[in-house]
Motif scaffolding. Structure first.
Motif, PDB file in Angstrom:
ATOM      1  N   LEU A 174      25.407   8.838 -11.405  1.00 38.06           N
ATOM      2  CA  LEU A 174      24.976  10.131 -10.476  1.00 38.06           C
ATOM      3  C   LEU A 174      25.790  11.553 -11.449  1.00 38.06           C
ATOM      4  CD1 LEU A 174      24.402  11.410  -7.649  1.00 38.06           C
ATOM      5  CD2 LEU A 174      26.736  10.767  -7.166  1.00 38.06           C
ATOM      6  N   ALA A 175      27.030  11.181 -11.945  1.00 40.71           N
ATOM      7  CA  ALA A 175      27.808  12.138 -12.706  1.00 40.71           C
ATOM      8  C   ALA A 175      26.912  12.674 -13.900  1.00 40.71           C
ATOM      9  CB  ALA A 175      28.745  11.628 -13.508  1.00 40.71           C
ATOM     10  N   VAL A 176      25.938  11.814 -14.533  1.00 46.97           N
ATOM     11  CA  VAL A 176      25.049  12.231 -15.565  1.00 46.97           C
ATOM     12  C   VAL A 176      23.733  13.194 -15.081  1.00 46.97           C
ATOM     13  CG1 VAL A 176      23.162  11.257 -17.179  1.00 46.97           C
ATOM     14  CG2 VAL A 176      25.400  10.337 -17.248  1.00 46.97           C
ATOM     15  N   PHE A 177      23.403  12.811 -13.886  1.00 45.90           N
ATOM     16  CA  PHE A 177      22.406  13.543 -13.324  1.00 45.90           C
ATOM     17  C   PHE A 177      22.872  14.785 -12.626  1.00 45.90           C
ATOM     18  CE2 PHE A 177      20.299   9.466 -11.746  1.00 45.90           C
ATOM     19  CZ  PHE A 177      19.285   9.469 -13.188  1.00 45.90           C
ATOM     20  N   GLN A 178      24.187  14.909 -12.139  1.00 43.59           N
ATOM     21  CA  GLN A 178      24.636  16.057 -11.550  1.00 43.59           C
ATOM     22  C   GLN A 178      25.002  16.986 -12.953  1.00 43.59           C
ATOM     23  OE1 GLN A 178      27.940  14.189  -9.690  1.00 43.59           O
ATOM     24  NE2 GLN A 178      26.955  14.690  -7.551  1.00 43.59           N
ATOM     25  N   HIS A 179      25.442  16.457 -13.909  1.00 44.72           N
ATOM     26  CA  HIS A 179      25.537  17.310 -15.168  1.00 44.72           C
ATOM     27  C   HIS A 179      24.290  17.823 -15.622  1.00 44.72           C
ATOM     28  CE1 HIS A 179      28.009  17.090 -19.391  1.00 44.72           C
ATOM     29  NE2 HIS A 179      27.493  18.055 -19.146  1.00 44.72           N
ATOM     30  N   LEU A 180      23.405  17.256 -15.755  1.00 42.43           N
ATOM     31  CA  LEU A 180      22.065  17.745 -16.004  1.00 42.43           C
ATOM     32  C   LEU A 180      21.563  18.851 -15.206  1.00 42.43           C
ATOM     33  CD1 LEU A 180      19.772  17.181 -18.408  1.00 42.43           C
ATOM     34  CD2 LEU A 180      18.421  16.580 -16.476  1.00 42.43           C
ATOM     35  N   ALA A 181      22.003  18.790 -13.891  1.00 42.69           N
ATOM     36  CA  ALA A 181      21.476  19.817 -12.909  1.00 42.69           C
ATOM     37  C   ALA A 181      22.543  20.951 -13.182  1.00 42.69           C
ATOM     38  CB  ALA A 181      21.765  19.243 -11.505  1.00 42.69           C
ATOM     39  N   GLY A 182      23.667  20.938 -13.406  1.00 44.78           N
ATOM     40  CA  GLY A 182      24.737  21.987 -13.920  1.00 44.78           C
ATOM     41  C   GLY A 182      24.137  22.754 -14.953  1.00 44.78           C
ATOM     42  N   LEU A 183      23.780  22.062 -16.081  1.00 41.25           N
ATOM     43  CA  LEU A 183      23.048  22.774 -17.115  1.00 41.25           C
ATOM     44  C   LEU A 183      21.875  23.525 -16.952  1.00 41.25           C
ATOM     45  CD1 LEU A 183      22.927  19.863 -20.073  1.00 41.25           C
ATOM     46  CD2 LEU A 183      24.462  22.169 -20.121  1.00 41.25           C
ATOM     47  N   LYS A 184      20.840  23.145 -16.175  1.00 42.96           N
ATOM     48  CA  LYS A 184      19.955  23.806 -15.770  1.00 42.96           C
ATOM     49  C   LYS A 184      20.309  24.958 -14.896  1.00 42.96           C
ATOM     50  CE  LYS A 184      15.512  24.004 -12.832  1.00 42.96           C
ATOM     51  NZ  LYS A 184      16.066  24.560 -11.912  1.00 42.96           N
ATOM     52  N   ARG A 185      21.421  24.844 -14.165  1.00 45.89           N
ATOM     53  CA  ARG A 185      21.709  25.947 -13.319  1.00 45.89           C
ATOM     54  C   ARG A 185      22.411  27.038 -14.407  1.00 45.89           C
ATOM     55  NH1 ARG A 185      23.332  22.424  -9.516  1.00 45.89           N
ATOM     56  NH2 ARG A 185      25.611  22.220 -10.313  1.00 45.89           N
ATOM     57  N   GLU A 186      22.990  26.695 -15.241  1.00 41.63           N
ATOM     58  CA  GLU A 186      23.818  27.800 -16.265  1.00 41.63           C
ATOM     59  C   GLU A 186      22.504  28.442 -16.943  1.00 41.63           C
ATOM     60  OE1 GLU A 186      26.213  25.583 -19.059  1.00 41.63           O
ATOM     61  OE2 GLU A 186      27.351  24.772 -17.456  1.00 41.63           O
ATOM     62  N   LEU A 187      21.543  27.597 -17.397  1.00 37.05           N
ATOM     63  CA  LEU A 187      20.309  28.240 -18.293  1.00 37.05           C
ATOM     64  C   LEU A 187      19.753  29.278 -17.376  1.00 37.05           C
ATOM     65  CD1 LEU A 187      19.540  24.903 -19.965  1.00 37.05           C
ATOM     66  CD2 LEU A 187      20.192  26.938 -21.145  1.00 37.05           C
ATOM     67  N   ASN A 188      19.428  28.673 -15.975  1.00 36.92           N
ATOM     68  CA  ASN A 188      18.672  29.804 -15.140  1.00 36.92           C
ATOM     69  C   ASN A 188      19.498  30.847 -15.012  1.00 36.92           C
ATOM     70  OD1 ASN A 188      17.488  27.002 -13.235  1.00 36.92           O
ATOM     71  ND2 ASN A 188      16.424  28.179 -14.447  1.00 36.92           N
ATOM     72  N   ALA A 189      20.984  30.632 -14.878  1.00 35.43           N
ATOM     73  CA  ALA A 189      21.720  31.973 -14.729  1.00 35.43           C
ATOM     74  C   ALA A 189      21.667  32.790 -15.955  1.00 35.43           C
ATOM     75  CB  ALA A 189      23.310  31.551 -14.329  1.00 35.43           C
TER      76      ALA A 189
END
Ligand SMILES: *Cc1c(COP(=O)(O)O)cnc(C)c1O
Length: 227
Positions: A174-189
């Motif tokens: 779950l932590a790995v999946f959340q990490h990827l989601a966070g990376l996408k949010r940063e790139l979107n921002a």
């Protein structure tokens, strides 16, 4: 004996349930049926049950199926390791590539995408489990590769893909999946318009959806175990 149509329905039910538990709209999550090693008639059964997107890992195994089923309008996704000498065939026969982890491969795929085709949909694979044997770039290298890919005409950068260590705990996955989601949010921002989080397989699709997956890649739970 359960049919492929039944198995597909059960996977859709799991996706719906996981989405609703996460307070998400299940229509945000698309299902990629991973048909690697499975014969064309099984792909056709899934197609007849309404499935349209299929994932393949091995080019030699995929190309005859793609030829045999041409005309059905299947959306083929390449999800295997990319080899430089295979990029042309990938660029010619697939709509999506999920495992990009080298600038050289991205450049070749973009250049080799036939001009009459729409741009190749691409995901950058990120290695968040620290396993050296697994594909994927480190998280700190994603932004630069994303910048470079966005200037390549034959490609469209759709998002990020990852695979957690299957032997790690649910908490770690779950932590790995959340990490990827966070990376996408940063790139979107930062202005990247990517819309896809390709994460989640048969055994961990609920965790991936809880963390924000928009595309789950399911093989075993649709087509049965592979040999
Ligand atoms: C094989 C494979 C899948 C599907 O895995 P299952 O556990 O059979 O659902 C998903 N993604 C990738 C990259 C794969 O190689």
């Amino acid at each position: 004996m359960t049919t492929i149509a039944d198995a597909l329905q059960r996977v859709h039910d799991r996706i719906d349930r996981a989405a609703s538990e996460a307070g998400r709209d299940p229509r945000e999550i698309s299902l990629l049926a991973v048909s690697k090693t499975k014969p064309a008639p099984m792909v056709r059964d899934a197609y007849d049950a309404g499935q349209r997107a299929f994932g393949e890992n091995y080019l030699q195994d995929a190309l005859p199926k793609i030829t045999e089923l041409a005309g059905l309008g299947i959306e083929w996704h390449y999800i295997g390791r990319i080899q430089s000498n295979k990029t042309r065939e990938i660029a010619e026969h697939f709509a999506w590539v999920h495992g990009i982890d080298k600038l050289k491969h991205a450049r070749r795929l973009g250049e080799q995408r036939p001009s009459g085709h729409p741009p190749l949909n691409c995901c950058i694979q990120v290695n968040l489990s620290g396993e050296a044997s697994k594909g994927g770039i480190t998280p700190d290298a994603v932004s630069e590769l994303a910048d470079r890919m966005e200037s390549m005409p034959g490609l469209v950068l759709r998002g990020l893909m990852t695979m957690p260590d299957p032997h790690s705990s649910s908490e770690k996955q779950l932590a790995v999946f959340q990490h990827l989601a966070g990376l996408k949010r940063e790139l979107n921002a930062a202005g990247h318009r990517m819309d896809t989080l390709s994460m989640g397989m048969s055994r961990d699709l609920e965790l991936a959806i809880a963390a924000g997956a928009t595309l789950v890649r399911i093989g075993t739970d649709i087509f049965g175990a592979r040999n």
